[in-house]
Scaffold this motif. Structure first.
Motif, PDB file in Angstrom:
ATOM      1  N   PRO A 135      25.387 -53.736  12.335  1.00 55.66           N
ATOM      2  CA  PRO A 135      25.296 -54.848  13.288  1.00 55.66           C
ATOM      3  C   PRO A 135      26.091 -54.604  14.574  1.00 55.66           C
ATOM      4  O   PRO A 135      25.656 -55.001  15.660  1.00 55.66           O
ATOM      5  CB  PRO A 135      25.870 -56.029  12.496  1.00 55.66           C
ATOM      6  CG  PRO A 135      25.590 -55.688  11.065  1.00 55.66           C
ATOM      7  CD  PRO A 135      25.782 -54.202  10.989  1.00 55.66           C
ATOM      8  N   SER A 136      27.233 -53.936  14.451  1.00 51.54           N
ATOM      9  CA  SER A 136      28.031 -53.618  15.635  1.00 51.54           C
ATOM     10  C   SER A 136      27.285 -52.665  16.562  1.00 51.54           C
ATOM     11  O   SER A 136      27.237 -52.863  17.782  1.00 51.54           O
ATOM     12  CB  SER A 136      29.370 -52.995  15.220  1.00 51.54           C
ATOM     13  OG  SER A 136      30.101 -52.561  16.356  1.00 51.54           O
ATOM     14  N   TYR A 137      26.669 -51.648  15.977  1.00 52.38           N
ATOM     15  CA  TYR A 137      25.928 -50.673  16.795  1.00 52.38           C
ATOM     16  C   TYR A 137      24.641 -51.277  17.364  1.00 52.38           C
ATOM     17  O   TYR A 137      24.215 -50.905  18.467  1.00 52.38           O
ATOM     18  CB  TYR A 137      25.634 -49.413  15.971  1.00 52.38           C
ATOM     19  CG  TYR A 137      26.859 -48.543  15.842  1.00 52.38           C
ATOM     20  CD1 TYR A 137      27.245 -47.690  16.872  1.00 52.38           C
ATOM     21  CD2 TYR A 137      27.647 -48.602  14.703  1.00 52.38           C
ATOM     22  CE1 TYR A 137      28.380 -46.906  16.766  1.00 52.38           C
ATOM     23  CE2 TYR A 137      28.797 -47.824  14.590  1.00 52.38           C
ATOM     24  CZ  TYR A 137      29.161 -46.976  15.631  1.00 52.38           C
ATOM     25  OH  TYR A 137      30.296 -46.221  15.524  1.00 52.38           O
ATOM     26  N   ASP A 138      24.037 -52.200  16.629  1.00 52.30           N
ATOM     27  CA  ASP A 138      22.850 -52.885  17.160  1.00 52.30           C
ATOM     28  C   ASP A 138      23.215 -53.700  18.402  1.00 52.30           C
ATOM     29  O   ASP A 138      22.473 -53.716  19.392  1.00 52.30           O
ATOM     30  CB  ASP A 138      22.243 -53.801  16.093  1.00 52.30           C
ATOM     31  CG  ASP A 138      21.572 -53.031  14.965  1.00 52.30           C
ATOM     32  OD1 ASP A 138      21.331 -51.820  15.139  1.00 52.30           O
ATOM     33  OD2 ASP A 138      21.300 -53.636  13.912  1.00 52.30           O
ATOM     34  N   LEU A 139      24.373 -54.377  18.361  1.00 49.44           N
ATOM     35  CA  LEU A 139      24.839 -55.145  19.520  1.00 49.44           C
ATOM     36  C   LEU A 139      25.175 -54.216  20.688  1.00 49.44           C
ATOM     37  O   LEU A 139      24.886 -54.523  21.845  1.00 49.44           O
ATOM     38  CB  LEU A 139      26.069 -55.972  19.138  1.00 49.44           C
ATOM     39  CG  LEU A 139      25.795 -57.206  18.274  1.00 49.44           C
ATOM     40  CD1 LEU A 139      27.092 -57.731  17.673  1.00 49.44           C
ATOM     41  CD2 LEU A 139      25.112 -58.291  19.101  1.00 49.44           C
TER      42      LEU A 139
ATOM     43  N   GLN B  72      22.369 -56.735  33.849  1.00 54.89           N
ATOM     44  CA  GLN B  72      22.998 -58.012  33.518  1.00 54.89           C
ATOM     45  C   GLN B  72      24.405 -57.739  32.955  1.00 54.89           C
ATOM     46  O   GLN B  72      24.601 -57.613  31.747  1.00 54.89           O
ATOM     47  CB  GLN B  72      22.145 -58.787  32.519  1.00 54.89           C
ATOM     48  CG  GLN B  72      20.780 -59.202  33.060  1.00 54.89           C
ATOM     49  CD  GLN B  72      19.963 -60.001  32.059  1.00 54.89           C
ATOM     50  OE1 GLN B  72      20.517 -60.609  31.142  1.00 54.89           O
ATOM     51  NE2 GLN B  72      18.659 -60.008  32.233  1.00 54.89           N
ATOM     52  N   ILE B  73      25.366 -57.655  33.850  1.00 53.87           N
ATOM     53  CA  ILE B  73      26.712 -57.236  33.468  1.00 53.87           C
ATOM     54  C   ILE B  73      27.390 -58.250  32.544  1.00 53.87           C
ATOM     55  O   ILE B  73      27.987 -57.876  31.529  1.00 53.87           O
ATOM     56  CB  ILE B  73      27.575 -56.991  34.725  1.00 53.87           C
ATOM     57  CG1 ILE B  73      27.044 -55.773  35.486  1.00 53.87           C
ATOM     58  CG2 ILE B  73      29.034 -56.765  34.350  1.00 53.87           C
ATOM     59  CD1 ILE B  73      27.812 -55.443  36.747  1.00 53.87           C
ATOM     60  N   THR B  74      27.298 -59.537  32.877  1.00 53.46           N
ATOM     61  CA  THR B  74      27.977 -60.559  32.073  1.00 53.46           C
ATOM     62  C   THR B  74      27.439 -60.605  30.648  1.00 53.46           C
ATOM     63  O   THR B  74      28.200 -60.649  29.676  1.00 53.46           O
ATOM     64  CB  THR B  74      27.833 -61.949  32.723  1.00 53.46           C
ATOM     65  OG1 THR B  74      28.362 -61.889  34.057  1.00 53.46           O
ATOM     66  CG2 THR B  74      28.562 -63.001  31.924  1.00 53.46           C
ATOM     67  N   GLU B  75      26.101 -60.572  30.520  1.00 53.54           N
ATOM     68  CA  GLU B  75      25.486 -60.589  29.197  1.00 53.54           C
ATOM     69  C   GLU B  75      25.828 -59.326  28.419  1.00 53.54           C
ATOM     70  O   GLU B  75      26.096 -59.377  27.210  1.00 53.54           O
ATOM     71  CB  GLU B  75      23.964 -60.734  29.321  1.00 53.54           C
ATOM     72  CG  GLU B  75      23.225 -60.845  28.000  1.00 53.54           C
ATOM     73  CD  GLU B  75      23.648 -62.042  27.164  1.00 53.54           C
ATOM     74  OE1 GLU B  75      23.507 -61.982  25.932  1.00 53.54           O
ATOM     75  OE2 GLU B  75      24.133 -63.042  27.745  1.00 53.54           O
ATOM     76  N   ALA B  76      25.860 -58.177  29.114  1.00 51.23           N
ATOM     77  CA  ALA B  76      26.233 -56.917  28.465  1.00 51.23           C
ATOM     78  C   ALA B  76      27.659 -56.985  27.945  1.00 51.23           C
ATOM     79  O   ALA B  76      27.947 -56.531  26.818  1.00 51.23           O
ATOM     80  CB  ALA B  76      26.080 -55.758  29.447  1.00 51.23           C
ATOM     81  N   LEU B  77      28.559 -57.559  28.728  1.00 50.00           N
ATOM     82  CA  LEU B  77      29.956 -57.666  28.305  1.00 50.00           C
ATOM     83  C   LEU B  77      30.095 -58.587  27.096  1.00 50.00           C
ATOM     84  O   LEU B  77      30.855 -58.284  26.162  1.00 50.00           O
ATOM     85  CB  LEU B  77      30.813 -58.183  29.462  1.00 50.00           C
ATOM     86  CG  LEU B  77      32.331 -58.235  29.214  1.00 50.00           C
ATOM     87  CD1 LEU B  77      32.865 -56.857  28.843  1.00 50.00           C
ATOM     88  CD2 LEU B  77      33.053 -58.780  30.431  1.00 50.00           C
ATOM     89  N   ASN B  78      29.363 -59.673  27.067  1.00 52.80           N
ATOM     90  CA  ASN B  78      29.396 -60.581  25.913  1.00 52.80           C
ATOM     91  C   ASN B  78      28.944 -59.868  24.642  1.00 52.80           C
ATOM     92  O   ASN B  78      29.557 -60.008  23.573  1.00 52.80           O
ATOM     93  CB  ASN B  78      28.504 -61.801  26.169  1.00 52.80           C
ATOM     94  CG  ASN B  78      29.091 -62.746  27.199  1.00 52.80           C
ATOM     95  OD1 ASN B  78      30.299 -62.771  27.408  1.00 52.80           O
ATOM     96  ND2 ASN B  78      28.236 -63.524  27.847  1.00 52.80           N
ATOM     97  N   LEU B  79      27.871 -59.105  24.749  1.00 52.08           N
ATOM     98  CA  LEU B  79      27.343 -58.384  23.588  1.00 52.08           C
ATOM     99  C   LEU B  79      28.304 -57.301  23.113  1.00 52.08           C
ATOM    100  O   LEU B  79      28.522 -57.129  21.904  1.00 52.08           O
ATOM    101  CB  LEU B  79      25.983 -57.769  23.933  1.00 52.08           C
ATOM    102  CG  LEU B  79      24.816 -58.757  24.085  1.00 52.08           C
ATOM    103  CD1 LEU B  79      23.627 -58.082  24.756  1.00 52.08           C
ATOM    104  CD2 LEU B  79      24.409 -59.328  22.727  1.00 52.08           C
ATOM    105  N   VAL B  80      28.880 -56.577  24.054  1.00 55.52           N
ATOM    106  CA  VAL B  80      29.763 -55.476  23.667  1.00 55.52           C
ATOM    107  C   VAL B  80      31.070 -56.023  23.085  1.00 55.52           C
ATOM    108  O   VAL B  80      31.659 -55.405  22.176  1.00 55.52           O
ATOM    109  CB  VAL B  80      30.005 -54.524  24.855  1.00 55.52           C
ATOM    110  CG1 VAL B  80      31.129 -54.992  25.779  1.00 55.52           C
ATOM    111  CG2 VAL B  80      30.319 -53.112  24.367  1.00 55.52           C
ATOM    112  N   ASN B  81      31.517 -57.177  23.546  1.00 52.28           N
ATOM    113  CA  ASN B  81      32.702 -57.812  22.947  1.00 52.28           C
ATOM    114  C   ASN B  81      32.438 -58.173  21.487  1.00 52.28           C
ATOM    115  O   ASN B  81      33.302 -57.996  20.614  1.00 52.28           O
ATOM    116  CB  ASN B  81      33.087 -59.066  23.731  1.00 52.28           C
ATOM    117  CG  ASN B  81      33.835 -58.738  25.013  1.00 52.28           C
ATOM    118  OD1 ASN B  81      34.450 -57.676  25.128  1.00 52.28           O
ATOM    119  ND2 ASN B  81      33.784 -59.637  25.978  1.00 52.28           N
TER     120      ASN B  81
END
Length: 423
Positions: A269-273, A286-295
């Protein structure tokens, strides 16, 4: 003209090394001695790691694959110092580099059901190495040019020229070689033999073929792109296996395989995110959305070095350099062969005007992948800031020689170089 032809033939004969082929038991000639084949493979290991999102950051997983691979390698005729790596990508594939460097993707292990299936894939990749398929490709494609440039390739830290310009191109070819039917047939023949002699059920590779064919109806596994799988090949492998004594004791399915696979499933699940975050950043901007997902990815698996590196990248884009460096350094500590976090740490330290720290990480990045022009530009900036003019000049010159002209810093590098040279 006749003298030139004779001289050329003489050069080829001198360059060919007479060697014993342990696979066939015959004497053969090669343009690429084993020692140089190994050096070329070593040189491209970091590039393979970079292109597959770093090594999987779990010591137990790495040790398991290495031990399994070494157990099979004992039964191969080429006695090389084989190295095995599990990389982070979910792409269903395994591949080898010249000289005995074998890579297993995280996605491949997740796709398999039993240890003898994995053993069959490893044996097949070891067979490609033992048949010298990579070396023969290099000999065919580069021939005398390869020989003439080998010294420069191996001294790439100080000698560049056209050889370094070709580094990435050659690497791309080595990492995506598509084998011919004859080569696959040879790798099947010896792969079955190696797996069987190591005590694994050779029918595992047949089961793997069927797993891949079933997947092919939905999305073609990467392994099939480089390892064509016509029905005739499956029939030939079945015939090979039918000639073996399958009544002899063979290893039963290993609980350790399932333990390792379970570890990978827990971190999936971590790698999928991470993968979703990467798409959001690179394709959709989409930087903000990317940061949310990577967090979220890092929260699920704090050792996810691919996610840590991506977070560092995002923070650099947001000009949050101190925070970016923290994540880049952590990822680099987890995997000291992963180019990306080393470069990000070096760039972040440069922006913080911590030039000595920047040089440390950029120098490491350069040693891993020597043809990335940005590394040299920022090293030039570091050395110039510290007053080391000679090193600044050398790095600006290398950066300008390697660039494609689209990096954005070329004009600045030219101005700085001209000023330092006194033009």
């Amino acid at each position: 003209m006749k003298k030139i032809i004779l001289l050329f033939v003489a050069l080829i004969l001198v360059s060919c090394a007479k060697t014993y082929d342990p696979l066939t038991g015959k004497t053969t000639y090669t343009l690429l001695p084993e020692s140089q084949e190994i050096k070329i493979g070593q040189m491209y290991v970091p590039l393979a790691i970079e292109q597959n999102d770093g090594r999987y950051p779990d010591k137990e997983v790495q040790e398991y694959i290495s031990q399994l691979g070494q157990e099979i390698a004992k039964h191969t005729p080429r006695k090389l110092n084989y190295k095995f790596y599990v990389v982070n990508t979910d792409v269903i594939n395994a591949f080898a580099l010249p000289g005995g460097f074998i890579f297993v993707n995280r996605g491949l292990i997740l796709a398999l059901d039993k240890e003898d299936q994995l053993a069959g894939v490893l044996a097949h990749e070891l067979a490609h190495v033992n048949a010298r398929h990579h070396a023969k490709f290099l000999e065919k494609m580069y021939g005398m040019n390869l020989l003439m440039n080998l010294a420069a390739i191996f001294a790439y830290q100080t000698k560049y020229g056209n050889v370094l310009m070709q580094f990435g191109g050659l690497g791309a070819q080595l990492l995506s070689l598509k084998w011919s039917r004859d080569q696959e047939s040879e790798a099947d023949r010896y792969g079955v033999k190696f797996a069987y002699e190591a005590g694994y059920d050779p029918r595992g590779i047949i089961e793997t073929f069927y797993i891949f064919k079933k997947m092919d109806k939905i999305h073609q596994p990467e392994w099939l792109l480089t390892h064509p799988l016509p029905d005739t090949r499956i029939k030939q492998v079945k015939k090979l296996i039918s000639q073996l004594d399958l009544n002899k004791p063979l290893k039963e399915d290993s609980p350790r395989f399932h333990y390792i696979k379970n570890k990978l499933e827990k971190t999936k699940p971590s790698y999928d995110l991470y993968k979703k975050a990467k798409i959001k950043l690179i394709k959709e901007k989409q930087i903000t959305e990317a940061l949310n997902l990577v967090n979220k990815a890092i929260k699920l698996y704090p050792q996810n070095n691919a996610a840590l590196s991506l977070k560092a990248h995002i923070l650099l884009k947001q000009e949050k350099y101190s925070e970016a460096v923290k994540y880049a350094v952590k990822a680099a500590q987890i995997d000291d062969m992963f180019f990306r976090p080393h470069f990000f740490a070096g760039y972040g330290y440069f922006k913080l005007k911590k030039y000595k720290e920047s040089i440390k990480y950029l120098t490491k990045a350069k040693s891993l992948i020597p043809d990335f022009p940005d590394t040299y530009y920022f090293l030039g900036r570091d050395y110039e800031a510290l007053g080391n003019i000679n090193q600044a000049i050398k790095n600006y010159e290398k950066a300008l020689k390697l660039t494609d002209g689209k990096r954005g810093w070329e004009a600045d590098a030219k101005r700085r170089l001209q000023r330092l040279l006194g033009y």
